[in-house]
Every structure is written in structure tokens, then in C-alpha cells.
Scaffold this motif. Structure first.
Motif, PDB file in Angstrom:
ATOM      1  N   GLU A  93      46.581  23.565  36.316  1.00 53.61           N
ATOM      2  CA  GLU A  93      46.287  24.626  35.352  1.00 53.61           C
ATOM      3  C   GLU A  93      45.071  25.410  35.810  1.00 53.61           C
ATOM      4  O   GLU A  93      44.048  24.831  36.194  1.00 53.61           O
ATOM      5  CB  GLU A  93      46.028  24.016  33.979  1.00 53.61           C
ATOM      6  CG  GLU A  93      45.798  25.045  32.892  1.00 53.61           C
ATOM      7  CD  GLU A  93      45.630  24.411  31.530  1.00 53.61           C
ATOM      8  OE1 GLU A  93      46.294  24.865  30.583  1.00 53.61           O
ATOM      9  OE2 GLU A  93      44.845  23.439  31.410  1.00 53.61           O
ATOM     10  N   ARG A  94      45.196  26.725  35.770  1.00 53.19           N
ATOM     11  CA  ARG A  94      44.075  27.578  36.163  1.00 53.19           C
ATOM     12  C   ARG A  94      42.904  27.348  35.208  1.00 53.19           C
ATOM     13  O   ARG A  94      43.080  27.354  33.989  1.00 53.19           O
ATOM     14  CB  ARG A  94      44.504  29.040  36.122  1.00 53.19           C
ATOM     15  CG  ARG A  94      43.405  30.029  36.536  1.00 53.19           C
ATOM     16  CD  ARG A  94      43.887  31.458  36.403  1.00 53.19           C
ATOM     17  NE  ARG A  94      44.939  31.737  37.359  1.00 53.19           N
ATOM     18  CZ  ARG A  94      44.731  32.169  38.602  1.00 53.19           C
ATOM     19  NH1 ARG A  94      43.490  32.354  39.023  1.00 53.19           N
ATOM     20  NH2 ARG A  94      45.735  32.413  39.410  1.00 53.19           N
ATOM     21  N   PRO A  95      41.687  27.159  35.731  1.00 58.13           N
ATOM     22  CA  PRO A  95      40.543  26.905  34.846  1.00 58.13           C
ATOM     23  C   PRO A  95      40.133  28.155  34.068  1.00 58.13           C
ATOM     24  O   PRO A  95      40.353  29.282  34.520  1.00 58.13           O
ATOM     25  CB  PRO A  95      39.437  26.479  35.817  1.00 58.13           C
ATOM     26  CG  PRO A  95      39.797  27.134  37.112  1.00 58.13           C
ATOM     27  CD  PRO A  95      41.298  27.120  37.161  1.00 58.13           C
ATOM     28  N   TYR A  96      39.559  27.936  32.913  1.00 60.54           N
ATOM     29  CA  TYR A  96      38.989  29.045  32.143  1.00 60.54           C
ATOM     30  C   TYR A  96      37.824  29.657  32.915  1.00 60.54           C
ATOM     31  O   TYR A  96      37.067  28.959  33.601  1.00 60.54           O
ATOM     32  CB  TYR A  96      38.468  28.562  30.794  1.00 60.54           C
ATOM     33  CG  TYR A  96      39.519  28.463  29.714  1.00 60.54           C
ATOM     34  CD1 TYR A  96      40.208  29.594  29.273  1.00 60.54           C
ATOM     35  CD2 TYR A  96      39.796  27.242  29.113  1.00 60.54           C
ATOM     36  CE1 TYR A  96      41.156  29.508  28.272  1.00 60.54           C
ATOM     37  CE2 TYR A  96      40.742  27.137  28.102  1.00 60.54           C
ATOM     38  CZ  TYR A  96      41.425  28.276  27.687  1.00 60.54           C
ATOM     39  OH  TYR A  96      42.357  28.188  26.700  1.00 60.54           O
ATOM     40  N   SER A  98      35.255  30.643  31.588  1.00 62.32           N
ATOM     41  CA  SER A  98      34.041  30.209  30.904  1.00 62.32           C
ATOM     42  C   SER A  98      33.621  28.791  31.280  1.00 62.32           C
ATOM     43  O   SER A  98      32.614  28.296  30.772  1.00 62.32           O
ATOM     44  CB  SER A  98      34.257  30.264  29.383  1.00 62.32           C
ATOM     45  OG  SER A  98      35.333  29.412  29.000  1.00 62.32           O
ATOM     46  N   SER A  99      34.366  28.137  32.172  1.00 61.78           N
ATOM     47  CA  SER A  99      34.021  26.773  32.551  1.00 61.78           C
ATOM     48  C   SER A  99      32.660  26.747  33.257  1.00 61.78           C
ATOM     49  O   SER A  99      32.256  27.713  33.915  1.00 61.78           O
ATOM     50  CB  SER A  99      35.095  26.168  33.453  1.00 61.78           C
ATOM     51  OG  SER A  99      35.217  26.892  34.659  1.00 61.78           O
ATOM     52  N   LEU A 100      31.957  25.642  33.136  1.00 58.49           N
ATOM     53  CA  LEU A 100      30.574  25.562  33.623  1.00 58.49           C
ATOM     54  C   LEU A 100      30.483  25.668  35.139  1.00 58.49           C
ATOM     55  O   LEU A 100      29.502  26.190  35.673  1.00 58.49           O
ATOM     56  CB  LEU A 100      29.939  24.249  33.148  1.00 58.49           C
ATOM     57  CG  LEU A 100      29.732  24.128  31.633  1.00 58.49           C
ATOM     58  CD1 LEU A 100      29.139  22.759  31.287  1.00 58.49           C
ATOM     59  CD2 LEU A 100      28.823  25.250  31.126  1.00 58.49           C
ATOM     60  N   ASN A 101      31.475  25.159  35.837  1.00 58.55           N
ATOM     61  CA  ASN A 101      31.443  25.180  37.302  1.00 58.55           C
ATOM     62  C   ASN A 101      32.666  25.942  37.810  1.00 58.55           C
ATOM     63  O   ASN A 101      33.432  25.422  38.624  1.00 58.55           O
ATOM     64  CB  ASN A 101      31.421  23.743  37.830  1.00 58.55           C
ATOM     65  CG  ASN A 101      31.033  23.677  39.291  1.00 58.55           C
ATOM     66  OD1 ASN A 101      30.461  24.624  39.841  1.00 58.55           O
ATOM     67  ND2 ASN A 101      31.331  22.563  39.927  1.00 58.55           N
ATOM     68  N   HIS A 102      32.819  27.161  37.324  1.00 61.32           N
ATOM     69  CA  HIS A 102      34.077  27.895  37.520  1.00 61.32           C
ATOM     70  C   HIS A 102      34.418  28.095  38.987  1.00 61.32           C
ATOM     71  O   HIS A 102      35.571  27.926  39.392  1.00 61.32           O
ATOM     72  CB  HIS A 102      34.023  29.246  36.815  1.00 61.32           C
ATOM     73  CG  HIS A 102      35.257  30.050  37.024  1.00 61.32           C
ATOM     74  ND1 HIS A 102      35.337  31.105  37.911  1.00 61.32           N
ATOM     75  CD2 HIS A 102      36.501  29.926  36.485  1.00 61.32           C
ATOM     76  CE1 HIS A 102      36.560  31.598  37.903  1.00 61.32           C
ATOM     77  NE2 HIS A 102      37.272  30.923  37.040  1.00 61.32           N
ATOM     78  N   LEU A 103      33.471  28.480  39.808  1.00 67.93           N
ATOM     79  CA  LEU A 103      33.767  28.783  41.202  1.00 67.93           C
ATOM     80  C   LEU A 103      34.345  27.568  41.919  1.00 67.93           C
ATOM     81  O   LEU A 103      35.374  27.667  42.601  1.00 67.93           O
ATOM     82  CB  LEU A 103      32.516  29.275  41.922  1.00 67.93           C
ATOM     83  CG  LEU A 103      32.724  29.688  43.390  1.00 67.93           C
ATOM     84  CD1 LEU A 103      33.769  30.789  43.510  1.00 67.93           C
ATOM     85  CD2 LEU A 103      31.405  30.131  44.008  1.00 67.93           C
ATOM     86  N   ARG A 104      33.687  26.418  41.781  1.00 68.13           N
ATOM     87  CA  ARG A 104      34.193  25.206  42.436  1.00 68.13           C
ATOM     88  C   ARG A 104      35.555  24.801  41.860  1.00 68.13           C
ATOM     89  O   ARG A 104      36.453  24.370  42.588  1.00 68.13           O
ATOM     90  CB  ARG A 104      33.205  24.052  42.260  1.00 68.13           C
ATOM     91  CG  ARG A 104      31.841  24.278  42.882  1.00 68.13           C
ATOM     92  CD  ARG A 104      31.881  24.141  44.408  1.00 68.13           C
ATOM     93  NE  ARG A 104      32.249  25.371  45.084  1.00 68.13           N
ATOM     94  CZ  ARG A 104      31.393  26.381  45.296  1.00 68.13           C
ATOM     95  NH1 ARG A 104      30.149  26.305  44.876  1.00 68.13           N
ATOM     96  NH2 ARG A 104      31.797  27.467  45.927  1.00 68.13           N
ATOM     97  N   LEU A 106      37.780  26.784  40.545  1.00 63.29           N
ATOM     98  CA  LEU A 106      38.796  27.729  40.994  1.00 63.29           C
ATOM     99  C   LEU A 106      39.199  27.456  42.435  1.00 63.29           C
ATOM    100  O   LEU A 106      40.381  27.551  42.791  1.00 63.29           O
ATOM    101  CB  LEU A 106      38.273  29.164  40.844  1.00 63.29           C
ATOM    102  CG  LEU A 106      39.294  30.289  41.032  1.00 63.29           C
ATOM    103  CD1 LEU A 106      40.418  30.174  39.999  1.00 63.29           C
ATOM    104  CD2 LEU A 106      38.622  31.652  40.919  1.00 63.29           C
ATOM    105  N   GLU A 107      38.234  27.091  43.268  1.00 62.84           N
ATOM    106  CA  GLU A 107      38.558  26.730  44.648  1.00 62.84           C
ATOM    107  C   GLU A 107      39.466  25.510  44.687  1.00 62.84           C
ATOM    108  O   GLU A 107      40.448  25.469  45.437  1.00 62.84           O
ATOM    109  CB  GLU A 107      37.268  26.465  45.431  1.00 62.84           C
ATOM    110  CG  GLU A 107      36.438  27.706  45.683  1.00 62.84           C
ATOM    111  CD  GLU A 107      35.079  27.395  46.265  1.00 62.84           C
ATOM    112  OE1 GLU A 107      34.431  28.319  46.781  1.00 62.84           O
ATOM    113  OE2 GLU A 107      34.650  26.209  46.203  1.00 62.84           O
TER     114      GLU A 107
END
Length: 275
Positions: A93-96, A98-104, A106-107
């Protein structure tokens, strides 16, 4: 080696004939068929699709013969539909944002997605999205299913979508461009004239939903853009369009020819039909 087909069904109800048509075409050729649903729950046919006495309001007549009702009921009750694959377990599932560590996150998502989608594409020669009203609920805006469709299209694997299952194609988009993969393509689907005015039904819902929550024809006209087209073929008994890699079927009676055309795409290299 026999062809392998992945068929995605709604957990909120599929239309019986729209499964029978492709499955019988694939069975006749010895293809291996695997079923999947959004969360791994067993799919069930919408009750009206198994009733030859049911009168379709827009058409004013029954759309299910007694023979088709029997075949659909037998397939619906068979063990073949037990234990489907779960898209929620297979595809991340694609992360929100607004997640705290979004970049990592998403990678990691893109790494996991590439592996999961690659495994599925390597395992199947084609993808089928069965229609009915159920797909409105758990298929049309299912991001995991969108990613699966994008992966099959990128690999030039044929994708058959029927009725409201065609909405999945309209909404399957690369988030960089937001353009539908149907842009510039020719498709058919449920036209405005065929939409219910009242009584759209879903399994597990105990209220009258009224008309479909969106007019599929308008969405498809916008998704295909100025160089593509929507073909409703209203007044014609059947409507199936092949614009590779997509095979789109309008509604119930189109499922049998759609299944046959998918076989022709897979075995004879058919790339255009019906427009």
C-alpha cells in the motif's frame, strides 16, 4: 505451455455471465485460471445475475437465459472460486504523504511494488477484470489493483475489462502525470442509457443505493481524450472493443465474445477490433 490468466472479482458481487464468458473461453483452450479479490474473501455472484426471470430495468427484458443462469450458478457454487489470492497481501500500500518518514517509506514502497508486480506479471499471461455493480465499491478506486493494471500494461500483457470493471482502467494512472492509461485509446463500457435509475445493488449492503454513484460513460469519454473514443454502441446487441493491450466489454451479453477475443489476442496477436 498453457496460458495463465489472473481474474479479479469484486467481493461485493460480480455479474454471473461476465465471469462465465471468459472462463469458458479459457477452459476450452486449456488455460490455467487463478482468481483474486481485494482482500482474499470469496467472491459471490449478484443474485439478479442468476435469475432468468429478472427484468433489467434499462433494457426492459431479461438479460440472463435459463442456460446461462444455470452455468453461472454452477460456477459460482464451485470450489474454483474458493481461496482467491488477496491483492492486499500481494501488493503493498502506498504510504500517506503525512507519514513521519515518508521519503524512506516511499522508497521502500517502490522497491516492494516493483518486486510484487513483477512477480505477478511473470506468473500470468493476461488479466481479467470482471464486471457487475460490485467493482464500483472495491475495484474502481483500488490503488493496489491500479498498480497491477499499470504493470500488465507496461509489460504488453492483455487486459480484459467488462462493464463497471472498465472503470479500473480509467482510474489507473501514473501519479507523475495523472493521465489515464486509456488516453488515446478506444474503449466501450456501460453507457448512460444502460444505467439504473434506482436499485443498484451490492452484496453486504442492506439499503437501496439508487443509481450508480458515477456515470461510467462520462468518465471513459474524459479518460480517452481527444485522440481516443468511447463507443457505447447503443442499439447494437453486443459491444466489444480491442485496442491493445485492452479488451473492453460493454455489459452482460458481451462477455462471451470478449472471452473469445481475449483468446485471439493471446494466440493470434489481434490488436484492433470493433472500431
Amino acid at each position: 505451455m498453457s496460458k495463465r490468466i489472473l481474474i479479479v472479482l469484486s467481493e461485493r458481487g460480480y455479474w454471473g455471465e461476465e465471469l462465465v464468458g471468459p472462463v469458458e473461453a479459457f477452459d476450452a483452450r486449456g488455460y490455467r485460471v487463478t482468481f483474486a479479490t481485494a482482500n482474499g474473501a470469496r467472491a459471490r455472484a449478484l443474485p439478479p445475475s442468476l435469475d432468468p426471470e429478472y427484468i433489467d430495468p434499462p433494457l426492459g427484458r431479461s438479460v440472463t437465459t435459463r442456460d446461462m443462469a444455470r452455468r453461472a450458478a454452477e460456477l459460482d457454487a464451485s470450489a474454483r472460486l474458493d481461496n482467491p489470492l488477496s491483492l492486499s497481501e500481494l501488493i503493498p500500500e502506498r504510504p500517506y504523504y503525512s507519514s513521519l518518514n515518508h521519503l524512506r517509506e516511499l522508497e521502500a514502497y517502490h522497491r516492494d511494488l516493483a518486486r510484487a508486480a513483477g512477480d505477478l506479471v511473470a506468473s500470468f499471461d493476461g488479466l481479467v477484470l470482471v464486471g457487475g455493480s460490485g467493482p464500483i465499491v472495491d475495484m474502481a478506486n483500488n490503488e493496489r489493483l491500479h498498480e497491477l493494471v499499470l504493470a500488465f500494461a507496461a509489460a504488453d500483457r492483455p487486459i480484459l475489462a467488462e462493464c463497471y470493471g472498465v472503470a479500473v482502467l480509467a482510474f489507473a494512472r501514473d501519479l507523475e502525470t495523472r493521465a489515464s492509461i486509456l488516453w488515446g485509446k478506444h474503449v466501450t463500457g456501460h453507457p448512460k442509457e444502460y444505467d439504473y435509475k434506482d436499485g443498484t445493488g451490492f452484496l453486504g449492503a442492506d439499503f437501496n443505493f439508487g443509481p450508480p454513484p458515477y456515470p461510467l460513460e462520462y468518465i471513459l469519454r474524459d479518460a480517452t481524450g481527444p485522440d481516443g473514443a468511447f463507443h457505447g454502441n447503443v442499439g447494437r446487441e453486443t459491444s466489444v472493443i480491442v485496442d491493445f493491450p485492452f479488451i473492453t466489454a460493454r455489459s452482460t451479453p458481451d462477455s462471451v465474445p470478449a472471452g473469445e477475443l481475449m483468446v485471439e489476442v493471446l494466440e493470434s496477436g489481434l490488436r484492433r477490433y470493433g472500431w
